[in-house]
Write a protein that holds these residues in place. Sequence first.
Motif, PDB file in Angstrom:
ATOM      1  N   LEU A 256     -28.406  21.362  79.518  1.00 24.30           N
ATOM      2  CA  LEU A 256     -28.343  20.064  80.245  1.00 24.30           C
ATOM      3  C   LEU A 256     -27.259  19.253  79.648  1.00 24.30           C
ATOM      4  O   LEU A 256     -26.814  19.325  78.439  1.00 24.30           O
TER       5      LEU A 256
ATOM      6  N   ILE B 153     -34.755  22.726  77.527  1.00 23.63           N
ATOM      7  CA  ILE B 153     -34.474  21.601  78.673  1.00 23.63           C
ATOM      8  C   ILE B 153     -35.108  20.244  78.467  1.00 23.63           C
ATOM      9  O   ILE B 153     -34.743  19.161  78.814  1.00 23.63           O
TER      10      ILE B 153
ATOM     11  N   SER C 222     -33.806  16.527  78.042  1.00 29.34           N
ATOM     12  CA  SER C 222     -33.801  15.628  79.232  1.00 29.34           C
ATOM     13  C   SER C 222     -34.021  14.194  78.845  1.00 29.34           C
ATOM     14  O   SER C 222     -34.148  13.818  77.835  1.00 29.34           O
TER      15      SER C 222
END
Length: 301
Positions: free
Chosen positions: A154, A177, A181
């Motif tokens: 990300l 992830i 996040s």
Amino acid sequence: MKEILTQKIKLQSASISLHIRREDLLHPFVSGNKIRKLKYNLLQVKLENQDTILTFGGAFSNHIAAVAFSGKEQGFKTIGIIRGDELSDKILENPTLQFAQNCGMQFEFVSREIYRIKSEIAFLESLKQKFGSFYLIPEGGTNELAIKGCQEILTQTDAEFDYICCSVGTGGTISGIINSSLPHQKILGFPALKGDFLQNEICNFAQNNNWELITDYHFGGYAKVNQELIAFVNQFYKENEIPLDPIYTGKMVFGVMDLINKNYFPENSKILLIHTGGIQGIQGMNNKLKSRQLPTIEFHV
């Protein structure tokens, strides 16, 4: 590593925005989450002055293929402990094993019973006695350094998305992830295997609690497929020109599409799918499907 590409997916629902992160395009042979997982492990191999990497995998393992090519590319010797001693004389019938062997990987085929104790100290010590010193990477590549690499999937530009979806094998990719996040984002994992054991694996690495496993789309378990899934993968390619592997990402995308049709996501949701690669395994899967006289995956890789 190539520049990251994100593509928009065509949907009938105008209220949902759906995009896919093309991690499968990062490298021709070490694609998707494998290049992320291996990045810092390969650096660690050099820091420890090791010249050999030993790892584990099944007959069509993306991880085995990725480690073999990375070893060839960076000058490391690679050893693959392969699940299934019956495969020892079938290398030429298996595209993944043949590729890994051509990259210089040395194989040790073990029975499924022995493979189950692959993490036990006594078994690892026997491997050291046989092969000498080596850098150990677990099956699937998941360890702390792999999580560090997956935390880079990300980027800041992904803050616009409300949901991040990915397939789940050993739990490493989704853990990375989750850790990178943002608080407003929900991370949805779609396990390719049966069972709830992955919950604990992810909890060992994940630092946030904004995640959930959707366990309804494994199609019977690891490497299990049916005609519905193959038809979906083929149709998705025709509509979007994006290949999906049927073991991981294909099941995840199928699940997300089904959830969209069932109004699982609120209106105006922005969803990002993570394509974790795995395209190298399609040839082997097609061979398996042909032997069962079932439809095959139609696009070329």
